[in-house]
Design a protein around this motif. Structure first.
Motif, PDB file in Angstrom:
ATOM      1  N   UNK A  41       0.810  -1.204   0.000  1.00 17.77           N
ATOM      2  CA  UNK A  41       0.000   0.000   0.000  1.00 17.77           C
ATOM      3  C   UNK A  41       0.843   1.253   0.000  1.00 17.77           C
ATOM      4  N   UNK A  42       0.232   2.426  -0.183  1.00 12.19           N
ATOM      5  CA  UNK A  42       0.987   3.683  -0.274  1.00 12.19           C
ATOM      6  C   UNK A  42       1.713   4.048   1.011  1.00 12.19           C
ATOM      7  N   UNK A  43       1.118   3.777   2.173  1.00 11.35           N
ATOM      8  CA  UNK A  43       1.786   4.117   3.430  1.00 11.35           C
ATOM      9  C   UNK A  43       2.989   3.204   3.667  1.00 11.35           C
ATOM     10  N   UNK A  44       2.823   1.924   3.358  1.00  8.72           N
ATOM     11  CA  UNK A  44       3.943   0.991   3.511  1.00  8.72           C
ATOM     12  C   UNK A  44       5.068   1.339   2.547  1.00  8.72           C
ATOM     13  N   UNK A  45       4.715   1.695   1.317  1.00  8.06           N
ATOM     14  CA  UNK A  45       5.740   2.099   0.360  1.00  8.06           C
ATOM     15  C   UNK A  45       6.465   3.349   0.840  1.00  8.06           C
ATOM     16  N   UNK A  46       5.733   4.313   1.378  1.00  7.38           N
ATOM     17  CA  UNK A  46       6.366   5.526   1.902  1.00  7.38           C
ATOM     18  C   UNK A  46       7.292   5.200   3.067  1.00  7.38           C
ATOM     19  N   UNK A  47       6.867   4.273   3.926  1.00  7.79           N
ATOM     20  CA  UNK A  47       7.723   3.889   5.048  1.00  7.79           C
ATOM     21  C   UNK A  47       9.040   3.291   4.551  1.00  7.79           C
ATOM     22  N   UNK A  48       8.945   2.331   3.621  1.00  3.90           N
ATOM     23  CA  UNK A  48      10.161   1.701   3.127  1.00  3.90           C
ATOM     24  C   UNK A  48      11.036   2.700   2.381  1.00  3.90           C
ATOM     25  N   UNK A  49      10.405   3.655   1.721  1.00  6.03           N
ATOM     26  CA  UNK A  49      11.172   4.691   1.040  1.00  6.03           C
ATOM     27  C   UNK A  49      11.952   5.534   2.046  1.00  6.03           C
ATOM     28  N   UNK A  50      11.291   5.923   3.141  1.00  2.00           N
ATOM     29  CA  UNK A  50      11.975   6.714   4.173  1.00  2.00           C
ATOM     30  C   UNK A  50      13.055   5.901   4.879  1.00  2.00           C
ATOM     31  N   UNK A  51      12.717   4.660   5.240  1.00  4.38           N
ATOM     32  CA  UNK A  51      13.674   3.824   5.954  1.00  4.38           C
ATOM     33  C   UNK A  51      14.892   3.528   5.085  1.00  4.38           C
ATOM     34  N   UNK A  52      14.664   3.190   3.820  1.00  2.00           N
ATOM     35  CA  UNK A  52      15.779   2.917   2.924  1.00  2.00           C
ATOM     36  C   UNK A  52      16.628   4.147   2.680  1.00  2.00           C
ATOM     37  N   UNK A  53      15.968   5.296   2.484  1.00  2.67           N
ATOM     38  CA  UNK A  53      16.714   6.529   2.295  1.00  2.67           C
ATOM     39  C   UNK A  53      17.547   6.881   3.511  1.00  2.67           C
ATOM     40  N   UNK A  54      16.993   6.651   4.706  1.00  4.62           N
ATOM     41  CA  UNK A  54      17.730   6.920   5.945  1.00  4.62           C
ATOM     42  C   UNK A  54      18.984   6.062   6.033  1.00  4.62           C
ATOM     43  N   UNK A  55      18.860   4.769   5.730  1.00  6.60           N
ATOM     44  CA  UNK A  55      20.012   3.870   5.804  1.00  6.60           C
ATOM     45  C   UNK A  55      21.100   4.297   4.820  1.00  6.60           C
ATOM     46  N   UNK A  56      20.706   4.617   3.595  1.00  4.16           N
ATOM     47  CA  UNK A  56      21.685   4.999   2.582  1.00  4.16           C
ATOM     48  C   UNK A  56      22.379   6.312   2.928  1.00  4.16           C
ATOM     49  N   UNK A  57      21.609   7.291   3.381  1.00  7.07           N
ATOM     50  CA  UNK A  57      22.210   8.581   3.714  1.00  7.07           C
ATOM     51  C   UNK A  57      23.060   8.491   4.976  1.00  7.07           C
ATOM     52  N   UNK A  58      22.642   7.669   5.930  1.00  6.06           N
ATOM     53  CA  UNK A  58      23.465   7.486   7.126  1.00  6.06           C
ATOM     54  C   UNK A  58      24.817   6.871   6.746  1.00  6.06           C
ATOM     55  N   UNK A  59      24.794   5.918   5.806  1.00  2.00           N
ATOM     56  CA  UNK A  59      26.041   5.339   5.332  1.00  2.00           C
ATOM     57  C   UNK A  59      26.905   6.358   4.613  1.00  2.00           C
ATOM     58  N   UNK A  60      26.263   7.205   3.796  1.00  3.15           N
ATOM     59  CA  UNK A  60      27.012   8.242   3.088  1.00  3.15           C
ATOM     60  C   UNK A  60      27.641   9.233   4.056  1.00  3.15           C
ATOM     61  N   UNK A  61      26.902   9.590   5.103  1.00  6.32           N
ATOM     62  CA  UNK A  61      27.450  10.506   6.098  1.00  6.32           C
ATOM     63  C   UNK A  61      28.627   9.892   6.845  1.00  6.32           C
ATOM     64  N   UNK A  62      28.518   8.585   7.141  1.00  7.94           N
ATOM     65  CA  UNK A  62      29.589   7.923   7.877  1.00  7.94           C
ATOM     66  C   UNK A  62      30.853   7.774   7.034  1.00  7.94           C
ATOM     67  N   UNK A  63      30.689   7.574   5.716  1.00 11.52           N
ATOM     68  CA  UNK A  63      31.840   7.353   4.842  1.00 11.52           C
ATOM     69  C   UNK A  63      32.376   8.631   4.215  1.00 11.52           C
ATOM     70  N   UNK A  64      31.684   9.738   4.423  1.00 12.29           N
ATOM     71  CA  UNK A  64      32.105  10.985   3.806  1.00 12.29           C
ATOM     72  C   UNK A  64      33.460  11.422   4.359  1.00 12.29           C
ATOM     73  N   UNK A  65      34.370  11.859   3.492  1.00 14.78           N
ATOM     74  CA  UNK A  65      35.693  12.298   3.972  1.00 14.78           C
ATOM     75  C   UNK A  65      35.573  13.540   4.833  1.00 14.78           C
ATOM     76  N   UNK A  66      36.672  13.882   5.488  1.00 18.45           N
ATOM     77  CA  UNK A  66      36.673  15.013   6.399  1.00 18.45           C
ATOM     78  C   UNK A  66      36.164  16.287   5.754  1.00 18.45           C
ATOM     79  N   UNK A  67      35.394  17.038   6.485  1.00 18.16           N
ATOM     80  CA  UNK A  67      34.802  18.275   6.005  1.00 18.16           C
ATOM     81  C   UNK A  67      34.723  19.248   7.174  1.00 18.16           C
ATOM     82  N   UNK A  68      34.509  20.534   6.924  1.00 14.27           N
ATOM     83  CA  UNK A  68      34.339  21.453   8.036  1.00 14.27           C
ATOM     84  C   UNK A  68      33.203  21.020   8.926  1.00 14.27           C
ATOM     85  N   UNK A  69      33.299  21.362  10.160  1.00 12.49           N
ATOM     86  CA  UNK A  69      32.254  20.995  11.107  1.00 12.49           C
ATOM     87  C   UNK A  69      30.947  21.671  10.740  1.00 12.49           C
ATOM     88  N   UNK A  70      29.872  21.196  11.320  1.00  6.85           N
ATOM     89  CA  UNK A  70      28.560  21.737  11.012  1.00  6.85           C
ATOM     90  C   UNK A  70      28.507  23.214  11.367  1.00  6.85           C
TER      91      UNK A  70
END
Length: 318
Positions: A41-70
């Motif tokens: 259903x649409x809500x389940x698809x939205x959930x998996x979209x958010x959860x998957x996006x969170x996992x991928x972006x969290x990985x990208x943030x963890x692997x990102x090379x050194x950058x200025x602090x926030x």
């Protein structure tokens, strides 16, 4: 010593937004395929979209090379950015998928993207005093006319009031994200787009989990492999990649311009329908696509010229 995270130049921001709009156009096609081959259903698809996006972006943030602090963005402002973006994103994509399921892909997409520029233009005028000008009004009108040609010139579809209301709700969520991003980026303090996106997806996943669980988180299908591939694609390309580019670009571009560039979504969806799904290319599809592309190109050019003129005036004043 910390440094502010400034938004990218206008030219690069326009490229980010174009890529994001095209990528978003593939989400509707993937959702249509998922609805066709499974009972997700649409809500389940939205959930998996958010959860998957969170996992991928969290990985990208963890692997990102050194950058200025926030940045030195105040805590209250950062909280507003994260919560506002997360809630708006959840409403935007969940209501859109529900509208597509209720009244069809064409009608749901057109009402969502057609109402979006209107809501954004009104909101930008009320909150930031932005003026479209004659060229901007003509471009928005042309984009909406292109959308109308794409839908009204195609095959007839059943229009359901519930689907229309859901599409307007989706447009309101999209407008809220655009206005908030632009408002908080007016002074050049754009925030970290990857971190903002990750937090937004986390908020969306948590908020959607109870409703998605009630709807059914695990799809029943005879094509498990295809479903998994489509879910991974939705999480990676039109979600993690597209939203990160969108947040980075929208902070440096006027709200009205953002809203029109995002109308590339139905154009890319039409191309996919013809080249991948082998749907017939009608004259209305060609005309509507050309009108949309012309409006997008014209407004993007005006945005670039306006930014260049502003830099020249600032240099003269200095």
């Amino acid at each position: 010593m910390s440094h502010p995270v400034a938004g990218p130049p206008v030219g690069r921001s326009l490229v980010y937004l174009v890529v994001a709009g095209i990528a978003w156009g593939t989400a509707g096609a993937a959702a249509s395929l998922l609805f066709r081959i499974s009972d997700l259903g649409p809500l389940a698809l939205s959930f998996w979209r958010c959860a998957g996006g969170l996992v991928l972006l969290a990985g990208a943030l963890a692997l990102r090379p050194g950058r200025p602090r926030t940045s030195d963005e105040p805590r209250r402002r950062r909280l507003l950015r994260i919560l506002g973006t997360g809630i708006g994103l959840t409403v935007f994509q969940s209501a859109y998928f529900a509208a597509v399921e209720a009244t069809g892909l064409a009608v749901g997409t057109v009402v969502t993207l057609g109402a979006g520029p209107v809501l954004i233009a009104v909101g930008a005028r009320l909150t930031m005093g932005e003026r479209l000008g004659g060229g901007g009004l003509a471009a928005v009108a042309g984009a909406l006319a292109g959308l109308a040609v794409l839908v009204l010139g195609g095959e007839s579809a059943e229009v359901r009031p519930v689907g229309l209301l859901l599409a307007v709700l989706s447009a309101a969520g999209y407008a809220a994200i655009t206005l908030l991003t632009r408002y908080l980026g007016r002074d050049g303090e754009a925030g970290d787009p990857l971190a903002t996106s990750a937090w937004a997806f986390g908020i969306g996943a948590v908020g959607l989990l109870p409703m998605a669980a009630a709807e059914g988180l695990v799809p029943h299908t005879a094509e498990t492999g295809h479903v998994l591939l489509l879910l991974v694609y939705v999480a990676a390309v039109p979600t993690a990649l597209a939203y990160a580019l969108y947040f980075a670009g929208a902070a440096a571009v006027r709200s009205a311009t953002v809203s029109v560039i995002m109308l590339l979504e139905p154009v890319s969806a039409a191309v996919i329908a013809v080249t991948v799904l082998r749907e017939r290319l009608t004259a209305a599809t060609v005309v509507g696509t050309l009108i949309l592309l012309t409006a997008v190109a014209g407004l993007a050019l005006a945005e670039t010229r306006g930014a260049a003129a502003a830099r020249r005036r600032a240099a003269v004043g200095a």
